[in-house]
Enzyme design. Structure first.
Site, short mmCIF file in Angstrom:
data_model
loop_
_atom_site.label_atom_id
_atom_site.label_comp_id
_atom_site.label_asym_id
_atom_site.label_seq_id
_atom_site.Cartn_x
_atom_site.Cartn_y
_atom_site.Cartn_z
N ILE A 1 -10.78 -0.08 -10.16
CA ILE A 1 -10.45 0.63 -8.62
C ILE A 1 -9.48 0.31 -8.11
O ILE A 1 -9.37 1.13 -7.11
CB ILE A 1 -11.69 -0.17 -8.39
CG1 ILE A 1 -13.02 0.66 -9.11
CG2 ILE A 1 -12.63 0.31 -6.68
CD1 ILE A 1 -14.51 -0.01 -9.20
N ILE B 1 -5.76 -15.17 -7.69
CA ILE B 1 -5.95 -15.58 -5.71
C ILE B 1 -6.68 -17.23 -6.47
O ILE B 1 -7.89 -17.39 -5.30
CB ILE B 1 -7.77 -14.86 -5.81
CG1 ILE B 1 -8.94 -15.25 -6.65
CG2 ILE B 1 -7.45 -13.48 -5.97
CD1 ILE B 1 -10.29 -13.88 -6.63
N PHE C 1 -11.08 -7.10 -4.65
CA PHE C 1 -11.22 -6.58 -6.02
C PHE C 1 -11.62 -7.40 -7.37
O PHE C 1 -11.94 -7.05 -8.26
CB PHE C 1 -10.41 -5.58 -6.16
CG PHE C 1 -10.55 -4.63 -5.16
CD1 PHE C 1 -11.62 -3.05 -5.38
CD2 PHE C 1 -9.59 -3.89 -4.28
CE1 PHE C 1 -11.17 -1.74 -4.09
CE2 PHE C 1 -10.12 -3.18 -3.36
CZ PHE C 1 -10.69 -2.20 -3.32
N ALA C 2 -10.14 -8.13 -6.99
CA ALA C 2 -10.17 -9.16 -8.25
C ALA C 2 -11.27 -9.70 -9.32
O ALA C 2 -12.54 -10.58 -8.47
CB ALA C 2 -9.29 -10.05 -7.71
N THR D 1 -21.05 -5.63 -6.65
CA THR D 1 -21.59 -4.19 -7.32
C THR D 1 -22.80 -4.69 -7.29
O THR D 1 -23.79 -5.00 -6.43
CB THR D 1 -21.44 -5.19 -9.11
OG1 THR D 1 -21.76 -4.11 -10.21
CG2 THR D 1 -21.70 -6.64 -8.68
N ASP D 2 -23.53 -3.35 -8.05
CA ASP D 2 -25.45 -3.43 -7.90
C ASP D 2 -25.83 -4.89 -8.77
O ASP D 2 -27.08 -4.36 -8.65
CB ASP D 2 -25.53 -1.73 -7.74
CG ASP D 2 -25.56 -1.29 -9.93
OD1 ASP D 2 -24.64 -2.20 -10.31
OD2 ASP D 2 -25.78 -0.09 -9.89
N GLU D 3 -25.29 -4.78 -9.63
CA GLU D 3 -25.42 -5.50 -10.86
C GLU D 3 -26.40 -7.02 -10.00
O GLU D 3 -27.31 -7.93 -10.62
CB GLU D 3 -24.95 -6.10 -11.75
CG GLU D 3 -24.07 -4.73 -12.33
CD GLU D 3 -23.76 -5.08 -14.14
OE1 GLU D 3 -24.14 -5.74 -14.54
OE2 GLU D 3 -22.87 -4.15 -14.38
N TYR E 1 -21.64 -12.28 -15.74
CA TYR E 1 -20.74 -11.46 -14.89
C TYR E 1 -21.61 -11.15 -13.52
O TYR E 1 -22.07 -11.79 -12.40
CB TYR E 1 -20.50 -9.71 -15.35
CG TYR E 1 -20.12 -9.42 -14.42
CD1 TYR E 1 -19.49 -9.11 -13.97
CD2 TYR E 1 -20.65 -8.13 -14.19
CE1 TYR E 1 -18.80 -8.54 -12.57
CE2 TYR E 1 -20.67 -7.17 -12.51
CZ TYR E 1 -19.31 -7.65 -12.93
OH TYR E 1 -18.33 -6.47 -11.84
N ALA F 1 -24.32 -13.03 -12.21
CA ALA F 1 -24.26 -14.03 -11.37
C ALA F 1 -22.81 -14.60 -10.96
O ALA F 1 -23.20 -15.12 -9.93
CB ALA F 1 -24.60 -14.94 -12.75
N LYS G 1 -20.78 -13.06 -9.66
CA LYS G 1 -20.55 -11.59 -8.69
C LYS G 1 -22.06 -11.95 -7.30
O LYS G 1 -21.13 -12.45 -6.36
CB LYS G 1 -20.91 -10.12 -8.99
CG LYS G 1 -19.79 -9.80 -10.02
CD LYS G 1 -18.07 -9.73 -9.02
CE LYS G 1 -18.26 -8.37 -7.78
NZ LYS G 1 -17.03 -8.98 -7.89
N LYS H 1 -14.57 0.34 -21.40
CA LYS H 1 -15.96 1.10 -20.26
C LYS H 1 -16.26 1.58 -21.31
O LYS H 1 -15.97 1.87 -21.89
CB LYS H 1 -15.83 0.35 -19.09
CG LYS H 1 -14.57 -0.33 -18.38
CD LYS H 1 -16.44 -1.79 -18.11
CE LYS H 1 -15.53 -3.58 -17.76
NZ LYS H 1 -14.50 -3.31 -16.26
N LEU H 2 -17.73 1.83 -20.91
CA LEU H 2 -18.57 2.82 -21.74
C LEU H 2 -17.57 4.01 -21.69
O LEU H 2 -17.19 4.96 -22.69
CB LEU H 2 -19.68 4.06 -21.04
CG LEU H 2 -20.60 4.50 -21.54
CD1 LEU H 2 -20.80 4.07 -22.95
CD2 LEU H 2 -21.75 5.01 -20.87
N HIS I 1 -29.79 -7.00 -22.20
CA HIS I 1 -28.93 -5.93 -21.51
C HIS I 1 -29.76 -5.05 -19.89
O HIS I 1 -31.40 -4.79 -20.45
CB HIS I 1 -29.06 -4.51 -22.88
CG HIS I 1 -28.30 -3.48 -22.14
ND1 HIS I 1 -27.85 -2.44 -23.81
CD2 HIS I 1 -27.30 -3.31 -21.40
CE1 HIS I 1 -27.67 -1.31 -22.65
NE2 HIS I 1 -27.36 -2.25 -21.70
#
Ligand code: NAD
Ligand code: DAU
Length: 337
Positions: A13, A61, A82-83, A126-128, A151, A153, A155, A190-191, A277
């Site tokens: 991104i 960073i 973004f990193a 992220t939305d996650e 991941y 957690a 973020k 990624k998918l 998942h």
């Protein structure tokens, strides 16, 4: 002229953001700080290496002195972070680096933003961080954070730190929380790029579990235009959800890829599920649409074709990326599934 420190600008991104900004906005200078991990790739910036408004620096960073030196030397006014370590599966096998980069790295950047009194700190989240949904409903900016993977957690911890620096020291920040991105230059763990690469090579397409997990997909260019809106128009302290209003099951996504490439459905193989998942993500993006006038411009059906065409036209990029360590990663991931 905006003086931006973009971190992670050699990743998927970040490199799309650098490309879009330098192509469409002459009023910005970008210092691009990237550690060049397995996911960072200077080929993602091909054509922009010698752009007069772009300076690439290899670095971490978590290195506060290096970050402060860059801010002073280039008179940076804004950090866009973004990193990150970004892959959920890797966070399940090796969580520690996710805490180092995503939490300690963000903390280091925030300390620099505070001490150097920067105009703005933009955290690409992220939305996650919101956790998972059942069959109904969408995440809004008010949904409580409830991350499920190492991941997400890491973020969410970073999001909390950003807000804490705003509250405690008055750091002017924004946080954007986007859904799943796809498009050019995405690393094929990624998918979508994984399935395109495997289908092109007539290899099995490993679908986790029943394949009925749902993601909301956004073409990466549209994520980049949303971040530009946040950078240029958002009041400080605001959080924005960004999404494509394009929910699909993983089986639907893979079906569209196979149809476009004229490959048989028999390539699909259901494999062992990802531990923990998340079943479904869906984003309510009304706030950024209403308050900043942002709109996604590419539908999923258009975007997936553009993406497949890009991978077909960029075989050299793809073969460079999948040579070397990628094959070892793929074999170890999928040998146990
Ligand atoms: P990516 O893995 O493709 O790129 C990450 C980049 O960060 C790489 O270039 C890597 O070299 C760099 N990096 C990693 N550790 C670093 C460090 N310590 N110091 C400096 N650079 C470092 O990730 P992406 O998919 O482009 O995601 C970018 C950001 O957007 C991440 O913060 C991610 O959480 C967020 N995000 C991603 C998605 C998605 O669907 N990919 C969706 C929403 C939010
Ligand atoms: O929602 C935003 C997030 O989207 C970002 O924050 C992350 O950085 C990004 O990696 C992405 O996370 P996901 O876990 O949703 O993406 P991934 O491409 O790994 O998986 C998408 C879905 O596809 C998920 O349900 C798992 C499934 N999947 C994935 C792979 C790699 C498979 O079924 N098979 C696979 O081989």
């Amino acid at each position: 002229m905006k003086k931006l420190l973009v971190t992670g600008g050699a990743g998927f991104i970040g490199s799309n953001f650098v490309r879009m900004s330098l192509s469409e906005h002459s009023d910005c200078f970008i210092v691009n700080l990237d550690k060049l991990t397995y996911a960072g790739n200077l080929e993602n910036l091909a054509g922009f290496e010698n752009h007069p408004n772009h300076k690439f620096i290899k670095g971490d960073i978590c290195d506060g002195l290096a970050v402060e030196k860059i801010i002073d030397q280039y008179k940076i006014d804004t950090i866009i972070n973004f990193a990150a370590e970004s892959h959920v599966d890797r966070s399940i096998t090796e969580p520690k680096i996710f805490i180092e980069t995503n939490v300690t790295g963000t903390l280091t950047l925030l300390e620099a933003a505070r001490d150097k009194k920067l105009e703005r700190f933009i955290q690409i989240s992220t939305d996650e961080v919101y956790g998972q949904l059942g069959p109904e409903g969408k995440f809004t900016e008010k949904t409580p954070l409830s991350p499920n993977s190492p991941y997400s957690a890491s973020k969410a911890a970073a999001d909390h730190l950003v807000k804490a620096f705003g509250h405690t020291w008055g750091v002017k920040y924004n946080i954007s929380r986007c859904s799943n991105n796809y498009g050019p230059y995405q690393f094929p763990e990624k998918l979508i790029p994984l399935m395109i690469n495997n289908a092109l090579n007539n290899k099995e397409l490993p679908i986790y579990g029943d394949g009925l997990y749902v993601r909301d997909w956004l073409y990466v260019y549209d994520h980049c235009t949303a971040i530009w809106k946040v950078l240029t128009e958002a009041p400080p302290g605001e959080i924005y959800n960004i999404g494509g209003c394009s929910e699909k099951t993983n089986l639907e996504v893979v079906g569209l890829i196979l149809d476009y490439l004229k490959k048989p459905k028999s390539l699909i193989e259901h494999v062992k599920d990802r531990p923990g998942h998340d079943r479904r993500y869906a984003i309510e993006a009304r706030k950024i649409i209403k308050e900043l006038g942002w709109q996604p411009s590419v539908s999923f059906e258009q975007g997936i074709k553009k993406t497949i065409d890009w991978y077909l036209k960029n075989e050299v990029w793809l073969s460079n990326v999948v040579s070397g360590d990628y094959q070892k990663y793929y074999d170890s991931m999928y040998s146990n599934r």
